[in-house]
Design a protein around this motif. Structure first.
Motif, PDB file in Angstrom:
ATOM      1  N   ASP A  27      42.942   1.857 -21.249  1.00  0.00           N
ATOM      2  CA  ASP A  27      41.994   1.102 -20.413  1.00  0.00           C
ATOM      3  C   ASP A  27      40.818   1.968 -19.950  1.00  0.00           C
ATOM      4  N   ALA A  28      39.730   1.293 -19.599  1.00  0.00           N
ATOM      5  CA  ALA A  28      38.666   1.926 -18.818  1.00  0.00           C
ATOM      6  C   ALA A  28      38.291   0.961 -17.698  1.00  0.00           C
ATOM      7  N   ILE A  29      37.752   1.516 -16.608  1.00  0.00           N
ATOM      8  CA  ILE A  29      37.155   0.690 -15.553  1.00  0.00           C
ATOM      9  C   ILE A  29      35.642   0.919 -15.610  1.00  0.00           C
ATOM     10  N   VAL A  30      34.906  -0.189 -15.659  1.00  0.00           N
ATOM     11  CA  VAL A  30      33.444  -0.125 -15.764  1.00  0.00           C
ATOM     12  C   VAL A  30      32.832  -0.733 -14.496  1.00  0.00           C
ATOM     13  N   ARG A  31      31.869  -0.008 -13.895  1.00  0.00           N
ATOM     14  CA  ARG A  31      31.116  -0.558 -12.762  1.00  0.00           C
ATOM     15  C   ARG A  31      29.909  -1.303 -13.341  1.00  0.00           C
ATOM     16  N   THR A  32      29.852  -2.581 -13.090  1.00  0.00           N
ATOM     17  CA  THR A  32      28.868  -3.450 -13.723  1.00  0.00           C
ATOM     18  C   THR A  32      27.437  -3.096 -13.314  1.00  0.00           C
ATOM     19  N   VAL A  33      26.570  -2.930 -14.291  1.00  0.00           N
ATOM     20  CA  VAL A  33      25.134  -2.771 -14.028  1.00  0.00           C
ATOM     21  C   VAL A  33      24.451  -4.137 -14.154  1.00  0.00           C
ATOM     22  N   ALA A  34      24.875  -4.909 -15.154  1.00  0.00           N
ATOM     23  CA  ALA A  34      24.360  -6.270 -15.304  1.00  0.00           C
ATOM     24  C   ALA A  34      25.410  -7.116 -16.010  1.00  0.00           C
ATOM     25  N   ALA A  35      25.449  -8.393 -15.651  1.00  0.00           N
ATOM     26  CA  ALA A  35      26.331  -9.355 -16.323  1.00  0.00           C
ATOM     27  C   ALA A  35      25.508 -10.619 -16.530  1.00  0.00           C
ATOM     28  N   CYS A  36      26.134 -11.637 -17.117  1.00  0.00           N
ATOM     29  CA  CYS A  36      25.362 -12.867 -17.304  1.00  0.00           C
ATOM     30  C   CYS A  36      26.271 -14.067 -17.500  1.00  0.00           C
ATOM     31  N   VAL A  37      25.650 -15.224 -17.578  1.00  0.00           N
ATOM     32  CA  VAL A  37      26.381 -16.473 -17.771  1.00  0.00           C
ATOM     33  C   VAL A  37      26.189 -16.903 -19.222  1.00  0.00           C
ATOM     34  N   CYS A  38      27.297 -17.311 -19.844  1.00  0.00           N
ATOM     35  CA  CYS A  38      27.274 -17.700 -21.260  1.00  0.00           C
ATOM     36  C   CYS A  38      27.225 -19.220 -21.379  1.00  0.00           C
ATOM     37  N   ASP A 311      15.640 -15.426 -18.876  1.00  0.00           N
ATOM     38  CA  ASP A 311      14.401 -15.862 -18.227  1.00  0.00           C
ATOM     39  C   ASP A 311      14.582 -16.068 -16.732  1.00  0.00           C
ATOM     40  N   ILE A 312      15.738 -15.650 -16.226  1.00  0.00           N
ATOM     41  CA  ILE A 312      15.936 -15.677 -14.786  1.00  0.00           C
ATOM     42  C   ILE A 312      16.876 -14.513 -14.441  1.00  0.00           C
ATOM     43  N   THR A 313      16.574 -13.810 -13.349  1.00  0.00           N
ATOM     44  CA  THR A 313      17.424 -12.719 -12.882  1.00  0.00           C
ATOM     45  C   THR A 313      17.787 -12.999 -11.430  1.00  0.00           C
ATOM     46  N   LEU A 314      19.072 -12.947 -11.161  1.00  0.00           N
ATOM     47  CA  LEU A 314      19.547 -13.262  -9.806  1.00  0.00           C
ATOM     48  C   LEU A 314      20.537 -12.199  -9.357  1.00  0.00           C
ATOM     49  N   PRO A 315      20.653 -12.007  -8.058  1.00  0.00           N
ATOM     50  CA  PRO A 315      21.726 -11.139  -7.586  1.00  0.00           C
ATOM     51  C   PRO A 315      23.072 -11.833  -7.837  1.00  0.00           C
ATOM     52  N   LEU A 316      24.114 -11.043  -8.038  1.00  0.00           N
ATOM     53  CA  LEU A 316      25.446 -11.613  -8.289  1.00  0.00           C
ATOM     54  C   LEU A 316      25.843 -12.601  -7.194  1.00  0.00           C
ATOM     55  N   ALA A 317      25.359 -12.356  -5.987  1.00  0.00           N
ATOM     56  CA  ALA A 317      25.684 -13.250  -4.868  1.00  0.00           C
ATOM     57  C   ALA A 317      25.231 -14.684  -5.149  1.00  0.00           C
ATOM     58  N   GLU A 318      24.221 -14.834  -6.010  1.00  0.00           N
ATOM     59  CA  GLU A 318      23.723 -16.185  -6.314  1.00  0.00           C
ATOM     60  C   GLU A 318      24.238 -16.711  -7.657  1.00  0.00           C
ATOM     61  N   VAL A 319      25.428 -16.266  -8.041  1.00  0.00           N
ATOM     62  CA  VAL A 319      25.986 -16.665  -9.338  1.00  0.00           C
ATOM     63  C   VAL A 319      26.078 -18.189  -9.486  1.00  0.00           C
ATOM     64  N   ALA A 331      16.876 -22.759 -16.880  1.00  0.00           N
ATOM     65  CA  ALA A 331      16.871 -21.399 -17.421  1.00  0.00           C
ATOM     66  C   ALA A 331      17.565 -21.399 -18.775  1.00  0.00           C
ATOM     67  N   ILE A 332      17.114 -20.528 -19.681  1.00  0.00           N
ATOM     68  CA  ILE A 332      17.803 -20.343 -20.966  1.00  0.00           C
ATOM     69  C   ILE A 332      19.088 -19.558 -20.713  1.00  0.00           C
ATOM     70  N   LYS A 333      18.935 -18.421 -20.043  1.00  0.00           N
ATOM     71  CA  LYS A 333      20.107 -17.583 -19.780  1.00  0.00           C
ATOM     72  C   LYS A 333      19.838 -16.725 -18.551  1.00  0.00           C
ATOM     73  N   ALA A 334      20.841 -16.679 -17.676  1.00  0.00           N
ATOM     74  CA  ALA A 334      20.673 -16.008 -16.382  1.00  0.00           C
ATOM     75  C   ALA A 334      21.315 -14.630 -16.386  1.00  0.00           C
ATOM     76  N   LEU A 335      20.552 -13.640 -15.962  1.00  0.00           N
ATOM     77  CA  LEU A 335      21.066 -12.278 -15.814  1.00  0.00           C
ATOM     78  C   LEU A 335      21.449 -12.055 -14.354  1.00  0.00           C
ATOM     79  N   LEU A 336      22.592 -11.424 -14.160  1.00  0.00           N
ATOM     80  CA  LEU A 336      23.130 -11.213 -12.805  1.00  0.00           C
ATOM     81  C   LEU A 336      23.196  -9.726 -12.489  1.00  0.00           C
ATOM     82  N   LEU A 337      22.705  -9.357 -11.297  1.00  0.00           N
ATOM     83  CA  LEU A 337      22.747  -7.952 -10.877  1.00  0.00           C
ATOM     84  C   LEU A 337      23.660  -7.807  -9.660  1.00  0.00           C
ATOM     85  N   PRO A 338      24.713  -7.052  -9.782  1.00  0.00           N
ATOM     86  CA  PRO A 338      25.621  -6.869  -8.639  1.00  0.00           C
ATOM     87  C   PRO A 338      24.908  -6.074  -7.520  1.00  0.00           C
TER      88      PRO A 338
END
Lengths: 338, 338
Positions: A27-38, A311-319, A331-338
Motif C-alpha cells: 500500500d501507499a497513502i497519498v495526500r490529495t493535491v487534486a481530485a475530480c468528479v467522473c 472548466d470549473i475548479t472548486l474547493p473540496l468543501a463544495e463537492v 460544467a464539463i468536468k469539475a476539479l476539486l482542491l482539498p
C-alpha cells in the motif's frame, strides 16, 4: 480527514472520516493535491445506478506520497504521483498482456474525493513525475488518472492510426480526450459529434476537423457526407447508452472498428449492425498503467494539455456543487482542491 | 447446362437450366472445374433458414473462363480462375479499404453448384492462376473460394500475430481453415475445440498444438489451464450459434479479441462477457479478394494445403448426396465435379 460520501441520489456530503492507513505492505497513502468528479459518478448521483448504503466516492486523483508499505520500491514519500482509477499490480499474467484494468489483483478505492487516499498495489499503480510539477500542469496530470487514458483507450481500441478518419460519439470529458488521442495517433479527419458550443471549441482545440451536431439518422447521413459516402474507419463510443452505441456502430464504415469506453447501459448489442457490415467492437475500462508512462511524458513535455477539459475548479468543501454543476451540464468536468 | 436447385428442406435437385450469358460488359462466364457445398448452405437444407421458392444454390467454385464481357481486362478465356463467394469490383471506396465483402457494387451468384457460372464484377472477383494447375492442386484452390479465406478472416479479425495463443471454436471446414491461418500467421499455441477424431487429425496437421473436446464451463476451464490461467489472446468463432459465440467470448483473456465468421444465428450479443473483460469482437463475411493474391501464392508454392478439408468427392450429379453426407456429419466438406 475529510472525504466525500454519496448517501443517495443527489445527496453528496463531505464528512469527517478516519485517516486511511497502510494495511498491506504494497500500500501507499497519498495526500490529495487534486481530485475530480467522473461522468460515471453521475450514474449514482442521478439514481440510475443504486446506492444501497452511504458510500465513499471518487476514483481520480493526483497527490503527494505520504507513506508507503514495506514492499513498495518505485515511489517514496514526498513524490508527486498520478494513479489510475483502478489499481493494478503490473506484474500478473493479465497485466503482462497490457490489460491492466483487469489485473488479477486489481482493486478500486475507498473514495478519492478526499484529503487522503489509500492506494493498493502502489508499485503497479502510481507513477511519479520527474520532479514536482508546476501548478498549471496539475489539471493535465489529473486528467491522466481516468479521462485522458480512457479516451486514449477508445482510440487504440478503435484502431486509430495515421491517416484514419475518426468519429467521436460523446462530447464529455472522455469524448474530448478521445479527440485529443485520435489527433496524437495521427488521424487525418476527426469528426466530433457535439451540440454544445463550449465543447465544440475544446474539440477543435484538441484536433477535431469537423463537428456534427445532428444525431440518429441525420447524424449518420452527415457522417457519410464527410467520409466519402462510406462512414469512418474508427469510431470512439464515449457515452454508453443504447442510442450512442447504435450511433457509433452505424457511423463506422464496412470493415471499421468501434472503440467503446462509455460504461454501457445497454443489455445486449445489436449484432445486425456488426456482422454483415464487418464492423468490430472493442474496449472496456482503460488499462491506465499501460498508457501512463507515455502519456505522462507527453503532458510533461507540453505536447498535450488534457486538463483543458476541467472548466470549473472548486474547493473540496463544495463537492456537492461540483456534482450539481456537472449534472446540470453547467460544467464539463469539475476539479476539486482539498 | 445442369445446375443445382434447392426446392425446400432436404430437397436438392440437379436440373437442366438455361446457360448463363454475358449480361453486363463486366461479366465473365466460367465453366466449373470444381464446386462444393458450404456449411452455410445447410441452414436452408435443414429448414432453419427459409426457402420461399426453388432457388439456385452454391457460391464456391474454380473453373476455366469461357467468355468475358467487353470491359473485362484482367482475365481471358482459357484461364483457370478462383473467385470468392461474393463478387466485388475491387475499385469502390469500400474495396479500397480492404472490405471487399461489403463492396458497394458487390453481388452474389445465381448458383455455383452448376456447370456454368455467370460472374459479375469479373475483374474485381476472379484471380487467374499463373498457369493451368495440376489436378491435385484443385481442392486447395477451391478452398480459397470461401472456407480458407473465411478462416483467414477469423484469424486476422482476432488479431492473431506471431507468438499468440489462439482458440478455434468449431471444427468444420472453416474452423480447420482457421487453425491453418493461425499457424501461418505465427501463432505459438493453437487450441482446437473438437470432438471428432477425424477433424482433430486434420487440425493437428494444420498446426493445432492442443485439442479440447469439452464445451461450456468445462471447455472454458480446459482453455484456462492451457493458457496460464487467463484465456487466449485470440479466439476464432467459426460456428455462429449462441452457444459458440458465448464459448468464444468466454475463452478469450481479458483484453483479448474474438474474430467471428460463423453466420450468426443469435439476435443479440452478450455484452457482459465483453465490456468489463475488455474482450473485443470483429468479423463478418470474408473479403476474399483482399486475401486471395497472398493465399493463392501460398497454395501455388505448396506452403499450405487447405484442400485437405474435402473428405468426399462426388460427381455433380450426386449433389443431393453431398448435402446429406455433410448434414449427417459423414463428411466435413464435399467437393463436386461437373
Amino acid at each position: 480527514m475529510l472525504g466525500t460520501i454519496i448517501h443517495g441520489p443527489r445527496d453528496i456530503r463531505l464528512e469527517e472520516r478516519p485517516d486511511p492507513t497502510i494495511v498491506l505492505p504494497t500500500d501507499a497513502i497519498v495526500r490529495t493535491v487534486a481530485a475530480c468528479v467522473c461522468g460515471s459518478d453521475l450514474w449514482r448521483y442521478r439514481g440510475i445506478a443504486d446506492v444501497p448504503r452511504p458510500t465513499p466516492i471518487g476514483h481520480e486523483y493526483v497527490g503527494i506520497v505520504e507513506a508507503v508499505g514495506s514492499d513498495v520500491t518505485s515511489v517514496a514519500p514526498g513524490q508527486f504521483v498520478v494513479g489510475g482509477f483502478l489499481t493494478s499490480d503490473n506484474t500478473c499474467p493479465v497485466c503482462k498482456t497490457g490489460a491492466h484494468a483487469n489485473c488479477q489483483n486489481g482493486t478500486g478505492y475507498d473514495g478519492c474525493q478526499a484529503e487522503l487516499i489509500r492506494v493498493q498495489n502502489a508499485d503497479g499503480t502510481l507513477l511519479a513525475t520527474p520532479e514536482q510539477p508546476d501548478e498549471e500542469l496539475v489539471p493535465s496530470l489529473l486528467a491522466l488518472s481516468d479521462v485522458m487514458c480512457t479516451g486514449w483507450h477508445a482510440a487504440v481500441s478503435a484502431d486509430v492510426r495515421p491517416g484514419s478518419t475518426v468519429v467521436v460519439v460523446g462530447d464529455g470529458a472522455v469524448g474530448l480526450s478521445g479527440v485529443l488521442a485520435a489527433s496524437q495517433l495521427g488521424a487525418e479527419r476527426i469528426i466530433s459529434m457535439s451540440r454544445h458550443a463550449d465543447r465544440q471549441a475544446i474539440a477543435r482545440e484538441f484536433g477535431a476537423t469537423d463537428i456534427v451536431a445532428e444525431r440518429g439518422d441525420a447524424g449518420i447521413e452527415a457522417i457519410r457526407e464527410l467520409t466519402g459516402g462510406i462512414g469512418a474507419d474508427s469510431v470512439l463510443e464515449c457515452v454508453g447508452t443504447a442510442e450512442s452505441v447504435d450511433q457509433a456502430l452505424r457511423s463506422a464504415r464496412p470493415g471499421g472498428m468501434v472503440g467503446w469506453v462509455g460504461v454501457p447501459h445497454v443489455t445486449d448489442l445489436p449484432q445486425e449492425h456488426m456482422f454483415w457490415r464487418n464492423v468490430g467492437l472493442r474496449g472496456g475500462p482503460a488499462p491506465v498503467r499501460a498508457y501512463l508512462p507515455d502519456l505522462l511524458q507527453r503532458v510533461w513535455d507540453g505536447h498535450i494539455e488534457p486538463g483543458k477539459v476541467f472548466d470549473i475548479t472548486l474547493p473540496l468543501a463544495e463537492v456537492a456543487e461540483a456534482y450539481a454543476a456537472m449534472d446540470e451540464r453547467r460544467a464539463i468536468k469539475a476539479l476539486l482542491l482539498p
